[in-house]
Design an enzyme around this catalytic site. Structure first.
Site, PDB file in Angstrom:
ATOM      1  CD  GLN A  17      41.812  -6.950  44.553  1.00 60.87           C
ATOM      2  OE1 GLN A  17      42.623  -7.856  44.631  1.00 60.87           O
ATOM      3  NE2 GLN A  17      41.111  -6.522  45.586  1.00 60.87           N
ATOM      4  CG  HIS A  51      49.303  -6.578  39.575  1.00 66.95           C
ATOM      5  ND1 HIS A  51      50.307  -7.447  39.912  1.00 66.95           N
ATOM      6  CD2 HIS A  51      48.294  -6.801  40.447  1.00 66.95           C
ATOM      7  CE1 HIS A  51      49.932  -8.164  40.955  1.00 66.95           C
ATOM      8  NE2 HIS A  51      48.718  -7.793  41.300  1.00 66.95           N
TER       9      HIS A  51
END
Ligand SMILES: Cc1ncc(C[n+]2csc(CCOP(=O)(O)OP(=O)(O)O)c2C)c(N)n1
Ligand SMILES: [Mg+2]
Length: 720
Positions: free
Chosen positions: A463, A512
């Site tokens: 991810q 992220h």
């Protein structure tokens, strides 16, 4: 003579007085008992010889199987077509399995491995492993427990491959056998993999795997608390736990057969707790006496599995002399084989050693891309797309083109990915081919590793780049090494999609926006693709999949998150970052150039840096400085030829690297230029050696357009 050797011979003279509680061999099964004894004694003698060879400087490995030889019973209870991923003490398993296939040469195989000889059947002298293509024994690395995620992945993928009618090397009713030690049973790779098997079975999917924990009570010098393995694995939901005493083959045999039957018939996991002893320390170099009392070491001799098998043989009518004779005949046979191998060659050049690392056939890859495209040639051509749309469309195209392709990861199925990159694919291609996994990157990669072995072309997703790192060994230690340790006979075709890199506006923090790729750049044979634009993404993804099919290539497809939905390049509404997919494919290691080469300088970049460099180039042009931009596209292998050609064409290079100053991609680019003899000025701008903070603070550590511009201006001035 080794004390263990002497003890066995001496004890034979008084078999009936053996202290062992032997249930007794079945006289009708005399041949079976002899078969077991042969496998066990062969393994035992190979251990003795390994230490002799090492002392003579002719052998390079002394971790033995002595004391564990009842693992031969597992081989005898399974089939030669059941894939086996073995513990390094599974010598007797290997010999017993080889005995099921006429023409096999287990003694020679193992000796060649110990001596590092080039003709060794699986690793060809690259490592001492148990492995053989004809015996369904898949070689393992020395990283304990790291083969468990792959083993579970294979057990899961086996059924999927058959269901999808894909050519699978393993029969539909095969079971996966996976063995490991008692200390290894605590490793997170083991606990994670076993959890994955149970979770998958709990969902009602078949997971035919037999976990074999060969429990000798020690991990090198550290004792495993008595009862721990049973406490940890004896009552797990969905896991049949079967205990067997390796020093009592008469009772262990039926228990093992029962464990195999559970897995074979019910297609669900079972845990075989095979209690053993360990003779001779951890390895030849291990002075066991420094952490165990002599009394304890000697007491283990009474649990010698060979002696137990000899006792059983005795009850079937064999005399002590018969047994001793066979024992010595095996010793002679091994000595003769050692003599035959005396002058056999070892690996003798880097080229020979590295041949299986990264076989590349670019012409075949290009042809395969064309074939893949034939099914729906019109798909990508229709309209300009974003990077995310393009990857989505290409995955759709690849899933349609080849039924071996499967796509999976956290949230990729029903949700269609955190960024919508896999949107609608599950609906279009079915849950057997596009699906959500459990939340464990190690398990995701393990499924990829197993799926590759089952004949599928896995496209797993991690991810975020930051979350690859906790599972990275599955790429480095497992996937990348399998062709090396098996001369390409077993491999991991796989394209790992990873969303990563920085510059996500309004979202983030480090995890992220992680820009750490150093860990990928030094894995031998690994391809790292990093597309910056929609058309390249489509073509490069096809290349990676085609290379997986033709060359079993292992690729990481690094997708810059901040560019997923980017439409504009210079100003709002220009839509200049959308692209129409008209190139079929991009060869691995070929860059894209923006400019003619007649400019004043070259900016070499990739990912977000390409977009930033193009924007800076426009500003430089306004100031009268023409700049070429080179998009590397491939971070490994680097497009060295294209880098050099671009550098030579303008004579000045600015490396624009959004990854870190230390260990970032730019280091490789500068090195390539220096090594190629480029003598013009080279400057580098890169992100800071920092983690990425939340919000706008990120701008202080990530490379900015202003820094690029400053660097370019300074470079333009040099030499003028
Ligand atoms: C991940 C990893 N950490 C450490 C080691 C070093 N090491 C090799 S074997 C071993 C002990 C393993 O014990 P166990 O699993 O009980 O197997 P045994 O050798 O007793 O059969 C260790 C710590 C390793 N090979 N891999
Ligand atoms: Mg152990």
């Amino acid at each position: 003579m080794e004390p263990l050797d002497r003890h066995f011979r001496d004890s034979l003279t008084d078999l009936s007085a053996s202290q062992l509680a032997i249930a007794g061999g079945d006289a009708d099964k005399s041949a079976w008992w002899w078969g077991l004894f042969d496998a066990q004694a062969t393994s035992r003698h190979l251990d003795f010889v390994a230490r002799e060879l090492q002392q003579e400087g002719r052998g390079f490995y002394t971790i033995g199987s002595a004391g564990h030889e009842s693992n031969a019973l597992v081989a005898m209870a399974t089939r030669v077509t059941d894939p086996a991923l073995l513990h390094y003490r599974s010598g007797a398993f290997y010999v017993a399995r080889a005995r099921q296939l006429p023409g096999s040469t287990p003694v020679r195989d193992v000796l060649q491995g110990l001596m590092g000889l080039g003709d060794e059947p699986i690793a060809g002298g690259r490592h001492k492993v148990f492995g053989h293509p004809d015996l369904a024994v898949i070689p393992q690395t020395s990283t304990i427990a790291s083969h468990l995620p792959r083993s579970v992945g294979l057990a899961i993928a086996l059924h999927r491959a058959h269901r999808l009618k894909v050519d699978c090397e393993w029969p539909e009713d095969a079971i996966v056998v996976c063995s490991f030690g008692d200390a290894s049973a605590n490793h997170s790779s083991a606990t994670g993999a076993i959890n994955t098997a149970l979770n998958t079975a709990f969902r009602g999917l078949p997971v035919p795997i037999l976990f074999v924990c060969e429990d000798n009570g020690f991990g090198i010098s550290v004792p495993t608390p008595s009862g721990w393995i049973e406490a940890a694995y004896g009552s797990r939901p969905g896991l049949s736990y079967i205990s067997a005493d390796g020093s009592d083959p008469a009772t262990a045999g039926p228990a093992i057969a029962q464990a195999v039957a559970v897995v074979r018939d019910q297609r669900r996991p079972a845990f075989l707790h095979l209690r053993t002893v360990r003779f001779g320390g951890h390895a030849g170099s291990d002075a066991e006496i420094s952490y165990r009392k002599p009394r304890e070491i000697e007491a283990d001799y009474a649990r010698d599995p060979l002696l137990s098998t000899a006792s059983c043989l005795h009850t079937t009518g064999a005399s002590a002399d018969d047994i001793l004779e066979r024992y010595e005949a095996i010793r002679r046979q091994i000595d003769e084989e050692v003599a035959r191998l005396a002058d056999d060659p070892r690996l003798s050049s880097a080229a020979e050693i590295m041949a299986p690392v990264a076989p590349r056939h670019p012409i075949r890859v290009a042809a395969r891309v064309s074939e893949l495209r034939e099914t729906r040639p019109e798909r990508g051509m229709t309209r300009p797309r974003t990077l995310a749309e393009s990857i989505n469309g290409t995955l759709d195209e690849l899933l349609s083109a080849d039924r071996r392709v499967i796509v999976f990861g956290e949230d990729v199925g029903v949700k269609g990915g955190v960024y919508g990159v896999t949107a609608r694919l599950a609906r279009q291609h079915g849950a057997a081919r596009v699906f959500d996994t459990l939340l464990d990157e190690q398990a995701i990669l393990g499924l990829g590793l197993g799926a590759g072995l089952a004949g599928l072309i896995p496209i797993p997703e991690v991810q975020y780049l930051a979350y690859l790192h906790n599972a990275e060994d599955q790429l480095r230690g497992e996937a990348a090494t399998l062709p090396f340790f098996s001369r390409g006979r077993f491999s991991n075709p796989m394209v790992v999609r990873i969303a990563g890199l920085g510059y996500q506006k309004g979202f983030g923090g480090h995890f992220h926006n992680d820009n750490a790729v150093a860990v990928l750049r030094d894995i031998p044979g690994l391809v790292v693709a990093c597309p910056a634009r929609a058309d390249d993404a489509a073509a490069m993804l096809r290349t990676c999949v085609a290379a997986a099919i033709t060359d079993s290539t292992l690729s990481v497809f690094l997708e810059p998150i901040a560019l997923y939905h980017r439409r504009d390049l210079y100003q709002t509404g220009d839509q200049a970052w959308l692209a129409i997919d008209h190139d079929n494919h991009v060869p691995i290691g070929r860059a894209r150039s923006y400019g003619s080469g007649s400019e004043a300088l070259t900016m070499i970049s990739f990912g977000n840096g390409v977009l930033m460099s193009l924007r800076v180039a426009r500003r430089l042009a306004a100031a009268g400085i023409a700049a070429q931009v080179l998009d590397l596209r491939w971070l490994a292998p680097l497009p060295v030829e294209d880098i050099l050609a671009a550098a030579l064409s303008t004579g000045k290079v600015l490396v624009v690297d959004e990854t870190r100053h230390s260990g970032g991609v730019g280091e490789g680019v500068v090195t390539a230029l220096v090594e190629a003899g480029f003598s013009g000025p080279i400057q580098r701008v890169a992100s800071e050696d920092s983690f990425v903070p939340l919000g706008t603070a990120a701008d202080h550590v990530l490379l900015s357009e202003d820094e690029i511009e400053k660097g370019a201006l300074a470079l333009a001035e040099t030499g003028e």
